[in-house]
Design a protein around this motif. Structure first.
Motif, PDB file in Angstrom:
ATOM      1  N   THR A  35       0.835  -1.204   0.000  1.00  0.00           N
ATOM      2  CA  THR A  35       0.000   0.000   0.000  1.00  0.00           C
ATOM      3  C   THR A  35       0.864   1.246   0.000  1.00  0.00           C
ATOM      4  OG1 THR A  35      -0.086   0.028   2.407  1.00  0.00           O
ATOM      5  CG2 THR A  35      -1.846  -1.158   1.268  1.00  0.00           C
ATOM      6  N   VAL A  36       0.272   2.328  -0.454  1.00  0.00           N
ATOM      7  CA  VAL A  36       0.990   3.596  -0.529  1.00  0.00           C
ATOM      8  C   VAL A  36      -0.022   4.721  -0.292  1.00  0.00           C
ATOM      9  CG1 VAL A  36       0.708   3.830  -3.053  1.00  0.00           C
ATOM     10  CG2 VAL A  36       2.694   4.865  -1.937  1.00  0.00           C
ATOM     11  N   ALA A  37       0.483   5.837   0.189  1.00  0.00           N
ATOM     12  CA  ALA A  37      -0.376   7.020   0.332  1.00  0.00           C
ATOM     13  C   ALA A  37      -0.676   7.569  -1.053  1.00  0.00           C
ATOM     14  CB  ALA A  37       0.342   8.071   1.170  1.00  0.00           C
ATOM     15  N   GLY A  38      -1.905   7.960  -1.267  1.00  0.00           N
ATOM     16  CA  GLY A  38      -2.273   8.496  -2.578  1.00  0.00           C
ATOM     17  C   GLY A  38      -3.698   9.011  -2.506  1.00  0.00           C
ATOM     18  N   ASN A  39      -4.638   8.153  -2.881  1.00  0.00           N
ATOM     19  CA  ASN A  39      -6.033   8.585  -2.863  1.00  0.00           C
ATOM     20  C   ASN A  39      -6.442   9.098  -1.491  1.00  0.00           C
ATOM     21  OD1 ASN A  39      -6.780   8.103  -5.566  1.00  0.00           O
ATOM     22  ND2 ASN A  39      -6.878   5.899  -5.158  1.00  0.00           N
ATOM     23  N   VAL A  40      -5.931   8.424  -0.443  1.00  0.00           N
ATOM     24  CA  VAL A  40      -6.084   8.884   0.950  1.00  0.00           C
ATOM     25  C   VAL A  40      -4.792   8.509   1.677  1.00  0.00           C
ATOM     26  CG1 VAL A  40      -8.636   8.878   1.128  1.00  0.00           C
ATOM     27  CG2 VAL A  40      -7.378   6.738   1.451  1.00  0.00           C
ATOM     28  N   SER A  41      -4.730   8.738   2.991  1.00  0.00           N
ATOM     29  CA  SER A  41      -3.513   8.448   3.760  1.00  0.00           C
ATOM     30  C   SER A  41      -3.170   6.961   3.682  1.00  0.00           C
ATOM     31  CB  SER A  41      -3.725   8.815   5.231  1.00  0.00           C
ATOM     32  OG  SER A  41      -4.626   7.880   5.813  1.00  0.00           O
ATOM     33  N   VAL A  62       0.305  -8.567   3.182  1.00  0.00           N
ATOM     34  CA  VAL A  62       0.127  -7.137   2.885  1.00  0.00           C
ATOM     35  C   VAL A  62       1.198  -6.359   3.639  1.00  0.00           C
ATOM     36  CG1 VAL A  62      -1.422  -5.137   3.038  1.00  0.00           C
ATOM     37  CG2 VAL A  62      -2.386  -7.425   2.693  1.00  0.00           C
ATOM     38  N   ALA A  63       1.879  -5.452   2.950  1.00  0.00           N
ATOM     39  CA  ALA A  63       2.859  -4.591   3.622  1.00  0.00           C
ATOM     40  C   ALA A  63       2.489  -3.136   3.384  1.00  0.00           C
ATOM     41  CB  ALA A  63       4.268  -4.873   3.103  1.00  0.00           C
ATOM     42  N   GLN A  64       2.578  -2.371   4.448  1.00  0.00           N
ATOM     43  CA  GLN A  64       2.256  -0.943   4.337  1.00  0.00           C
ATOM     44  C   GLN A  64       3.469  -0.187   3.815  1.00  0.00           C
ATOM     45  OE1 GLN A  64      -0.303   0.928   7.296  1.00  0.00           O
ATOM     46  NE2 GLN A  64       1.326   2.399   7.715  1.00  0.00           N
ATOM     47  N   GLY A  65       3.213   0.786   2.954  1.00  0.00           N
ATOM     48  CA  GLY A  65       4.311   1.527   2.346  1.00  0.00           C
ATOM     49  C   GLY A  65       4.384   2.965   2.792  1.00  0.00           C
ATOM     50  N   ALA A  66       4.891   3.798   1.887  1.00  0.00           N
ATOM     51  CA  ALA A  66       5.235   5.180   2.213  1.00  0.00           C
ATOM     52  C   ALA A  66       4.010   5.994   2.626  1.00  0.00           C
ATOM     53  CB  ALA A  66       5.894   5.816   1.002  1.00  0.00           C
ATOM     54  N   ALA A  67       4.202   6.820   3.659  1.00  0.00           N
ATOM     55  CA  ALA A  67       3.123   7.669   4.162  1.00  0.00           C
ATOM     56  C   ALA A  67       3.068   9.007   3.436  1.00  0.00           C
ATOM     57  CB  ALA A  67       3.303   7.900   5.663  1.00  0.00           C
ATOM     58  N   THR A  68       4.194   9.388   2.830  1.00  0.00           N
ATOM     59  CA  THR A  68       4.221  10.651   2.080  1.00  0.00           C
ATOM     60  C   THR A  68       5.050  10.440   0.812  1.00  0.00           C
ATOM     61  OG1 THR A  68       6.216  11.368   3.212  1.00  0.00           O
ATOM     62  CG2 THR A  68       4.127  12.148   4.136  1.00  0.00           C
ATOM     63  N   PRO A  69       4.826  11.276  -0.181  1.00  0.00           N
ATOM     64  CA  PRO A  69       5.704  11.262  -1.360  1.00  0.00           C
ATOM     65  C   PRO A  69       7.150  11.524  -0.942  1.00  0.00           C
ATOM     66  CG  PRO A  69       3.718  12.550  -1.769  1.00  0.00           C
ATOM     67  CD  PRO A  69       3.714  12.221  -0.310  1.00  0.00           C
ATOM     68  N   LEU A  70       8.108  11.275  -1.849  1.00  0.00           N
ATOM     69  CA  LEU A  70       9.530  11.382  -1.488  1.00  0.00           C
ATOM     70  C   LEU A  70       9.880  12.757  -0.928  1.00  0.00           C
ATOM     71  CD1 LEU A  70      11.364   9.595  -4.475  1.00  0.00           C
ATOM     72  CD2 LEU A  70      10.760   8.652  -2.227  1.00  0.00           C
ATOM     73  N   LEU A  71       9.425  13.818  -1.583  1.00  0.00           N
ATOM     74  CA  LEU A  71       9.864  15.163  -1.188  1.00  0.00           C
ATOM     75  C   LEU A  71       8.731  16.122  -0.882  1.00  0.00           C
ATOM     76  CD1 LEU A  71      12.696  15.804  -3.870  1.00  0.00           C
ATOM     77  CD2 LEU A  71      12.948  14.911  -1.534  1.00  0.00           C
ATOM     78  N   ARG A  72       7.513  15.709  -1.101  1.00  0.00           N
ATOM     79  CA  ARG A  72       6.392  16.660  -1.010  1.00  0.00           C
ATOM     80  C   ARG A  72       5.363  16.178  -0.017  1.00  0.00           C
ATOM     81  NH1 ARG A  72       5.642  18.894  -6.993  1.00  0.00           N
ATOM     82  NH2 ARG A  72       7.720  18.421  -7.753  1.00  0.00           N
ATOM     83  N   PRO A  73       4.524  17.073   0.484  1.00  0.00           N
ATOM     84  CA  PRO A  73       3.402  16.611   1.305  1.00  0.00           C
ATOM     85  C   PRO A  73       2.375  15.905   0.424  1.00  0.00           C
ATOM     86  CG  PRO A  73       3.291  18.990   0.977  1.00  0.00           C
ATOM     87  CD  PRO A  73       4.562  18.535   0.328  1.00  0.00           C
ATOM     88  N   LEU A  74       1.590  15.028   1.042  1.00  0.00           N
ATOM     89  CA  LEU A  74       0.556  14.307   0.292  1.00  0.00           C
ATOM     90  C   LEU A  74      -0.603  15.240  -0.045  1.00  0.00           C
ATOM     91  CD1 LEU A  74      -0.648  11.607  -0.753  1.00  0.00           C
ATOM     92  CD2 LEU A  74      -1.709  11.356   1.504  1.00  0.00           C
ATOM     93  N   ARG A  75      -1.053  15.191  -1.290  1.00  0.00           N
ATOM     94  CA  ARG A  75      -2.346  15.800  -1.660  1.00  0.00           C
ATOM     95  C   ARG A  75      -3.230  14.641  -2.092  1.00  0.00           C
ATOM     96  NH1 ARG A  75      -0.486  19.778  -6.124  1.00  0.00           N
ATOM     97  NH2 ARG A  75       0.955  18.064  -6.411  1.00  0.00           N
ATOM     98  N   PRO A 102       8.389  -2.600   5.814  1.00  0.00           N
ATOM     99  CA  PRO A 102       7.784  -1.664   4.867  1.00  0.00           C
ATOM    100  C   PRO A 102       7.630  -2.281   3.475  1.00  0.00           C
ATOM    101  CG  PRO A 102      10.052  -1.029   5.351  1.00  0.00           C
ATOM    102  CD  PRO A 102       9.730  -2.194   6.245  1.00  0.00           C
ATOM    103  N   ALA A 103       6.741  -1.666   2.694  1.00  0.00           N
ATOM    104  CA  ALA A 103       6.392  -2.213   1.373  1.00  0.00           C
ATOM    105  C   ALA A 103       7.622  -2.481   0.512  1.00  0.00           C
ATOM    106  CB  ALA A 103       5.450  -1.248   0.664  1.00  0.00           C
ATOM    107  N   PHE A 104       8.529  -1.507   0.427  1.00  0.00           N
ATOM    108  CA  PHE A 104       9.640  -1.692  -0.522  1.00  0.00           C
ATOM    109  C   PHE A 104      10.529  -2.860  -0.104  1.00  0.00           C
ATOM    110  CE2 PHE A 104      13.502   0.223   1.394  1.00  0.00           C
ATOM    111  CZ  PHE A 104      12.961   0.914   2.470  1.00  0.00           C
ATOM    112  N   GLN A 105      10.597  -3.127   1.193  1.00  0.00           N
ATOM    113  CA  GLN A 105      11.384  -4.273   1.661  1.00  0.00           C
ATOM    114  C   GLN A 105      10.639  -5.587   1.393  1.00  0.00           C
ATOM    115  OE1 GLN A 105      12.903  -3.551   5.605  1.00  0.00           O
ATOM    116  NE2 GLN A 105      13.309  -5.733   5.849  1.00  0.00           N
ATOM    117  N   ALA A 106       9.328  -5.560   1.556  1.00  0.00           N
ATOM    118  CA  ALA A 106       8.531  -6.769   1.271  1.00  0.00           C
ATOM    119  C   ALA A 106       8.623  -7.126  -0.219  1.00  0.00           C
ATOM    120  CB  ALA A 106       7.080  -6.545   1.691  1.00  0.00           C
TER     121      ALA A 106
END
Ligand code: BDR
Ligand code: CA
Length: 304
Positions: A35-41, A62-75, A102-106
């Motif tokens: 999973t990744v942050a995108g449509n919602v948190s 299931v592995a949870q992934g990034a909570a925010t984009p690499l350099l920007r806040p989530l919209r 985390p997702a990328f490690q899974a």
């Protein structure tokens, strides 16, 4: 032989339809959901992913992934998918657990141990994929290809030029398109045409439990409407895996704009090879819409 895949997702109502197809298309063998942050948190996208798997009684890591984009806040895109990210259906409570990594490690762990190359499908912002490429390049030999729902050779849907998944994390997308991985890009050029018709949507409640659940979610989905038809962006990435003949692809050079004052998140797709750069993606530019609709109906009918 079923095709082994990993699905990185931000459910998301069209993501829910894509997850159904990834689970129930007979050609595919879904091995991991991230999973990744995108449509919602990311807390909400993860909650939604687990609820869907519980709904289908499917045991899948299931592995949870990034909570925010690499350099920007989530919209986010709660205006399309509702506050929960999957508004419209009440799922039952459950005790399902996430993997403790985390997702990328899974994803890395699946790739390293897989007996044959695995296809990675990304239908949210590309943050987890960029982290994988940065931190674990040694596992990429076993990545057969990356299939992306994202980008556009023409207009955008988040800004005039940028598609949502790329616009949310342009730095991650740029890293991915520069990676040298084999990439199939299913962007708005095809996904805006991949519409489920009002007539078909009306049949969903009578089909099966999945049809009832999807109908409830679709009634709250704002990429189109129940009366004019709904765009199934993410389902296109799965459709390409199961029915590649439905799509027309062209090898193109794709670059992601990260700096532009007005164009950040735009995918610059050099369809005519004007820049003389080597192609780095197969870009889907055509779709047999009726073929897509037939396949979507077939795969949803296979679900419980
Ligand atoms: C993409 O944006 C999201 O809202 C959808 O889930 C899809 O992945 C379409 O632009
Ligand atoms: Ca998505």
């Amino acid at each position: 032989m079923r095709l082994p895949i990993i699905l990185d997702t931000d459910p998301g109502i069209d993501d829910a339809a894509a997850i159904a197809a990834a689970l129930f298309a007979p050609e595919l063998d879904l091995q991991l959901l991230t999973t990744v942050a995108g449509n919602v948190s990311v807390e909400k996208t993860t909650r939604n992913a687990l609820q869907l798997l519980h709904f289908w009684n499917v045991d899948l890591p299931v592995a949870q992934g990034a909570a925010t984009p690499l350099l920007r806040p989530l919209r986010d895109a709660a205006y399309v998918h509702g506050e929960s990210g999957m508004e419209g259906y009440t799922f039952v409570e459950h005790q399902r657990q996430l993997l403790e990594k985390p997702a990328f490690q899974a994803i890395r762990d699946v790739l390293i141990h897989a007996p044959e190359p695995v296809t990675l499908v990304a239908i949210g912002p590309l943050t987890n994929i960029a982290l994988l490429i940065t931190h674990y390049p040694e596992c990429l030999f076993n990545l057969r290809r990356l299939v992306i729902m994202g980008g556009s050779a023409g207009r955008g849907n988040f800004t005039p030029n940028a598609e949502f998944n790329i616009a949310i994390d342009p730095e991650a997308a740029a890293k991915v398109f520069q990676s040298g991985l084999e990439i199939v890009m299913c962007g708005l050029d095809v996904t805006n045409q991949a519409v489920l018709t009002p007539e078909y949507l009306a049949t969903l409640p009578t089909l099966n439990q999945t049809g009832r659940m999807l109908h409830a979610l679709f009634s709250h989905y704002r990429s189109g409407s129940m009366s004019s038809g709904l765009r199934m962006h993410d389902l296109c990435a799965i459709a390409w895996l199961a029915r590649p003949e439905i799509f027309t692809l062209k090898p193109c050079f794709v670059a992601v704009e990260t700096q532009g004052e007005w164009t950040s998140g735009t995918t610059m797709v050099d369809i005519e090879g004007k820049l003389g750069q080597p192609a780095n993606a197969q870009v889907a530019l055509g779709i047999d819409v009726e073929g897509f609709q037939r396949w979507a109906a077939e795969v949803i009918a296979r679900a419980p």
